[in-house]
Design a protein around this motif. Structure first.
Motif, PDB file in Angstrom:
ATOM      1  N   GLY A 182     124.785  32.083 -76.863  1.00  0.00           N
ATOM      2  CA  GLY A 182     124.929  30.929 -77.162  1.00  0.00           C
ATOM      3  C   GLY A 182     127.067  30.520 -76.667  1.00  0.00           C
ATOM      4  O   GLY A 182     126.848  31.850 -76.949  1.00  0.00           O
ATOM      5  N   PRO A 183     126.893  29.796 -77.270  1.00  0.00           N
ATOM      6  CA  PRO A 183     128.511  29.163 -77.098  1.00  0.00           C
ATOM      7  C   PRO A 183     129.380  30.131 -78.167  1.00  0.00           C
ATOM      8  O   PRO A 183     128.766  30.026 -79.441  1.00  0.00           O
ATOM      9  CB  PRO A 183     128.572  27.487 -77.346  1.00  0.00           C
ATOM     10  CG  PRO A 183     127.467  27.011 -76.946  1.00  0.00           C
ATOM     11  CD  PRO A 183     126.454  28.345 -77.179  1.00  0.00           C
ATOM     12  N   VAL A 184     130.683  30.671 -78.112  1.00  0.00           N
ATOM     13  CA  VAL A 184     131.439  31.478 -78.579  1.00  0.00           C
ATOM     14  C   VAL A 184     131.212  31.487 -80.375  1.00  0.00           C
ATOM     15  O   VAL A 184     130.595  32.089 -81.882  1.00  0.00           O
ATOM     16  CB  VAL A 184     132.332  32.182 -78.312  1.00  0.00           C
ATOM     17  CG1 VAL A 184     132.899  32.706 -79.323  1.00  0.00           C
ATOM     18  CG2 VAL A 184     132.321  32.727 -76.461  1.00  0.00           C
ATOM     19  N   LYS A 185     131.393  29.487 -80.435  1.00  0.00           N
ATOM     20  CA  LYS A 185     131.671  28.800 -81.806  1.00  0.00           C
ATOM     21  C   LYS A 185     130.510  29.101 -82.343  1.00  0.00           C
ATOM     22  O   LYS A 185     130.551  29.090 -83.838  1.00  0.00           O
ATOM     23  CB  LYS A 185     132.556  27.464 -81.562  1.00  0.00           C
ATOM     24  CG  LYS A 185     134.232  27.913 -80.902  1.00  0.00           C
ATOM     25  CD  LYS A 185     134.695  26.294 -81.053  1.00  0.00           C
ATOM     26  CE  LYS A 185     136.101  26.573 -80.959  1.00  0.00           C
ATOM     27  NZ  LYS A 185     136.443  24.850 -80.279  1.00  0.00           N
ATOM     28  N   LEU A 186     129.323  28.333 -81.737  1.00  0.00           N
ATOM     29  CA  LEU A 186     128.440  28.705 -82.780  1.00  0.00           C
ATOM     30  C   LEU A 186     127.942  29.763 -82.978  1.00  0.00           C
ATOM     31  O   LEU A 186     126.860  29.910 -84.180  1.00  0.00           O
ATOM     32  CB  LEU A 186     127.069  28.084 -81.188  1.00  0.00           C
ATOM     33  CG  LEU A 186     125.555  27.693 -82.013  1.00  0.00           C
ATOM     34  CD1 LEU A 186     125.842  26.726 -83.284  1.00  0.00           C
ATOM     35  CD2 LEU A 186     124.778  26.914 -81.025  1.00  0.00           C
ATOM     36  N   ASN A 206     128.518  34.293 -89.357  1.00  0.00           N
ATOM     37  CA  ASN A 206     129.313  34.347 -90.748  1.00  0.00           C
ATOM     38  C   ASN A 206     129.636  33.551 -91.122  1.00  0.00           C
ATOM     39  O   ASN A 206     129.715  33.668 -92.450  1.00  0.00           O
ATOM     40  CB  ASN A 206     131.439  34.314 -89.920  1.00  0.00           C
ATOM     41  CG  ASN A 206     131.767  35.088 -89.052  1.00  0.00           C
ATOM     42  OD1 ASN A 206     131.233  36.441 -89.099  1.00  0.00           O
ATOM     43  ND2 ASN A 206     132.199  34.657 -88.136  1.00  0.00           N
ATOM     44  N   VAL A 207     128.330  32.299 -91.148  1.00  0.00           N
ATOM     45  CA  VAL A 207     128.453  31.803 -92.385  1.00  0.00           C
ATOM     46  C   VAL A 207     127.066  31.188 -92.775  1.00  0.00           C
ATOM     47  O   VAL A 207     126.618  31.603 -94.239  1.00  0.00           O
ATOM     48  CB  VAL A 207     128.321  29.965 -91.666  1.00  0.00           C
ATOM     49  CG1 VAL A 207     128.508  29.544 -92.670  1.00  0.00           C
ATOM     50  CG2 VAL A 207     130.430  30.021 -91.368  1.00  0.00           C
ATOM     51  N   LEU A 208     126.482  31.397 -91.859  1.00  0.00           N
ATOM     52  CA  LEU A 208     124.536  30.994 -91.671  1.00  0.00           C
ATOM     53  C   LEU A 208     123.518  32.228 -92.516  1.00  0.00           C
ATOM     54  O   LEU A 208     123.125  31.992 -92.734  1.00  0.00           O
ATOM     55  CB  LEU A 208     124.160  30.094 -90.869  1.00  0.00           C
ATOM     56  CG  LEU A 208     124.838  28.600 -90.398  1.00  0.00           C
ATOM     57  CD1 LEU A 208     123.717  28.410 -89.267  1.00  0.00           C
ATOM     58  CD2 LEU A 208     124.472  27.658 -91.010  1.00  0.00           C
ATOM     59  N   ASP A 209     124.010  32.974 -91.514  1.00  0.00           N
ATOM     60  CA  ASP A 209     122.915  34.949 -91.626  1.00  0.00           C
ATOM     61  C   ASP A 209     123.484  35.124 -93.168  1.00  0.00           C
ATOM     62  O   ASP A 209     122.365  34.890 -93.874  1.00  0.00           O
ATOM     63  CB  ASP A 209     123.396  36.105 -90.888  1.00  0.00           C
ATOM     64  CG  ASP A 209     122.425  35.643 -89.280  1.00  0.00           C
ATOM     65  OD1 ASP A 209     122.046  34.413 -89.442  1.00  0.00           O
ATOM     66  OD2 ASP A 209     122.507  36.494 -89.341  1.00  0.00           O
ATOM     67  N   ALA A 250     127.155  32.484-102.908  1.00  0.00           N
ATOM     68  CA  ALA A 250     127.704  31.464-101.745  1.00  0.00           C
ATOM     69  C   ALA A 250     129.248  31.162-101.503  1.00  0.00           C
ATOM     70  O   ALA A 250     129.847  30.518-100.903  1.00  0.00           O
ATOM     71  CB  ALA A 250     126.930  29.976-102.049  1.00  0.00           C
ATOM     72  N   SER A 251     129.777  31.006-102.957  1.00  0.00           N
ATOM     73  CA  SER A 251     131.328  31.463-102.707  1.00  0.00           C
ATOM     74  C   SER A 251     132.417  31.639-101.402  1.00  0.00           C
ATOM     75  O   SER A 251     132.914  31.231-101.205  1.00  0.00           O
ATOM     76  CB  SER A 251     132.332  31.737-104.427  1.00  0.00           C
ATOM     77  OG  SER A 251     133.158  31.986-104.137  1.00  0.00           O
ATOM     78  N   ALA A 252     132.164  33.001-101.075  1.00  0.00           N
ATOM     79  CA  ALA A 252     132.037  33.696 -99.877  1.00  0.00           C
ATOM     80  C   ALA A 252     132.524  33.234 -98.839  1.00  0.00           C
ATOM     81  O   ALA A 252     132.965  32.715 -97.864  1.00  0.00           O
ATOM     82  CB  ALA A 252     132.201  35.244 -99.765  1.00  0.00           C
ATOM     83  N   ILE A 253     130.838  32.364 -98.532  1.00  0.00           N
ATOM     84  CA  ILE A 253     130.237  31.320 -97.941  1.00  0.00           C
ATOM     85  C   ILE A 253     131.780  30.911 -97.355  1.00  0.00           C
ATOM     86  O   ILE A 253     132.190  29.381 -96.940  1.00  0.00           O
ATOM     87  CB  ILE A 253     129.183  31.403 -97.687  1.00  0.00           C
ATOM     88  CG1 ILE A 253     128.386  32.362 -97.505  1.00  0.00           C
ATOM     89  CG2 ILE A 253     128.881  29.813 -96.290  1.00  0.00           C
ATOM     90  CD1 ILE A 253     126.636  32.246 -97.438  1.00  0.00           C
ATOM     91  N   ILE A 254     131.795  29.670 -98.678  1.00  0.00           N
ATOM     92  CA  ILE A 254     132.468  28.167 -99.000  1.00  0.00           C
ATOM     93  C   ILE A 254     134.018  28.540 -98.613  1.00  0.00           C
ATOM     94  O   ILE A 254     134.414  27.714 -97.793  1.00  0.00           O
ATOM     95  CB  ILE A 254     132.535  28.114 -99.934  1.00  0.00           C
ATOM     96  CG1 ILE A 254     130.585  26.953-100.665  1.00  0.00           C
ATOM     97  CG2 ILE A 254     132.664  26.340-100.437  1.00  0.00           C
ATOM     98  CD1 ILE A 254     130.171  26.879-101.874  1.00  0.00           C
ATOM     99  N   VAL A 307     134.704  23.333 -91.304  1.00  0.00           N
ATOM    100  CA  VAL A 307     133.784  23.337 -90.911  1.00  0.00           C
ATOM    101  C   VAL A 307     132.895  23.064 -92.156  1.00  0.00           C
ATOM    102  O   VAL A 307     132.237  24.166 -93.433  1.00  0.00           O
ATOM    103  CB  VAL A 307     132.750  24.740 -90.605  1.00  0.00           C
ATOM    104  CG1 VAL A 307     131.213  25.067 -89.831  1.00  0.00           C
ATOM    105  CG2 VAL A 307     133.286  25.637 -88.930  1.00  0.00           C
ATOM    106  N   PRO A 308     132.176  22.394 -92.059  1.00  0.00           N
ATOM    107  CA  PRO A 308     130.925  21.939 -93.201  1.00  0.00           C
ATOM    108  C   PRO A 308     129.207  22.842 -93.248  1.00  0.00           C
ATOM    109  O   PRO A 308     129.869  23.600 -92.538  1.00  0.00           O
ATOM    110  CB  PRO A 308     130.521  20.685 -92.589  1.00  0.00           C
ATOM    111  CG  PRO A 308     132.201  19.512 -91.432  1.00  0.00           C
ATOM    112  CD  PRO A 308     131.769  20.771 -91.542  1.00  0.00           C
TER     113      PRO A 308
END
Length: 276
Positions: free
Chosen positions: A66-70, A76-79, A86-90, A98-99
């Motif tokens: 899909g789109p590169v940003k998505l 990098n965030v959702l997986d 969660a701290s590193a993701i935040i 990015v919210p």
């Protein structure tokens, strides 16, 4: 570098295990202590080739398209979402602006309070547990003999929990039990176990408990409907004649059907429209 003496390190681990699991009973603490002792000796030494020092990781396959940003957002965030990590993701999300929406596993309160662009979607574990406990409290107040099957003034219960350290599992357990106690139900825990939200695992545990504690179990408290149905399966296999009450949480179609057929005493149905 200074290395802590082995005996001292083992004692630190045992102290931590005692602090974490004492509320679950001394048997659980002892099991953890035995595991720590075993871990200190039950290991095998492997010689690592010197060439491994310069080994390179294989390129990571990108399973998303899909789109590169998505794709970057998903990779990098959702997986890697994990409630306890969660701290590193935040950190990454805040840096990128990015919210982030966490689903099902709510990060600890300290992490959620770090930024106003962090969101969580999920059921209120505390509320569902209180409602679960209240079902039994109401029945006990109306018909004590319907819960205290032995008539000895004490309700013996077993507990089927979801996952170790899973927030919803911990909260559901704590508030269901607390509600029963606050509601005046004279409960006494017989035993409990982790069934990982799974029907077959719960069924196996319940079958084992029925053999170990014949005639003692009067109430089965389950963190979800699947485990409640597993407990009901075990009762059917054992041809248990006493009306042992089983309560679950989630209000799944299978759980509601179980209530309708009398396999479960009750469940807490989550509002899927509000959840969505």
């Amino acid at each position: 570098a200074k290395v802590m003496p082995e005996a001292e390190a083992i004692q630190y681990m045992k102290d931590a295990a005692t602090h974490s699991y004492l509320k679950k009973g001394q048997d659980i603490v002892d099991m953890n202590h035995k595991a720590i002792d075993a871990g200190a000796s039950a290991f095998t030494k492997f010689e690592v080739p010197a060439s491994w020092k310069d080994a390179q990781d294989a390129p990571k396959e990108n399973k998303h398209t899909g789109p590169v940003k998505l794709v970057d957002l998903v990779n990098n965030v959702l997986d890697p979402v994990d409630r306890m990590d969660a701290s590193a993701i935040i950190d990454m999300a805040m840096t990128a602006g990015v919210p982030v929406v966490f689903f099902n596993r709510q990060p600890v309160e300290e992490d959620m309070n770090r930024w106003d662009q962090l969101y969580y979607i999920g059921v209120d574990a505390k509320e569902t547990a209180i409602l679960q406990g209240k079902m039994v409290v109401d029945l006990y107040k109306e018909q004590p003999e319907a819960v205290d099957l032995n008539g000895d003034g004490v309700v013996g219960y077993v507990l089927l929990e979801g996952e170790t350290s899973h927030q919803d599992s911990l909260i559901r357990t704590e508030w269901s039990i607390r509600t029963l106690k606050n509601g005046g139900v004279p409960i006494e825990k017989i035993t409990g176990g982790i069934a990982n939200w799974d029907r077959s695992q719960a069924s196996a545990l319940m079958g084992q408990w029925l053999e170990e504690f014949p005639g003692q179990i009067e109430l089965v408290i389950c963190n979800n409907d699947e485990m409640a149905l597993g407990a009901a399966d075990a009762l059917e296999r054992a041809e248990e004649g006493r009306p042992i009450r089983i309560v679950g949480i989630d209000g799944t179609p299978q759980g509601l059907e179980g209530v309708k057929k009398g396999k479960l005493f009750g469940t807490v149905r989550c509002d899927i429209r509000e959840y969505a």
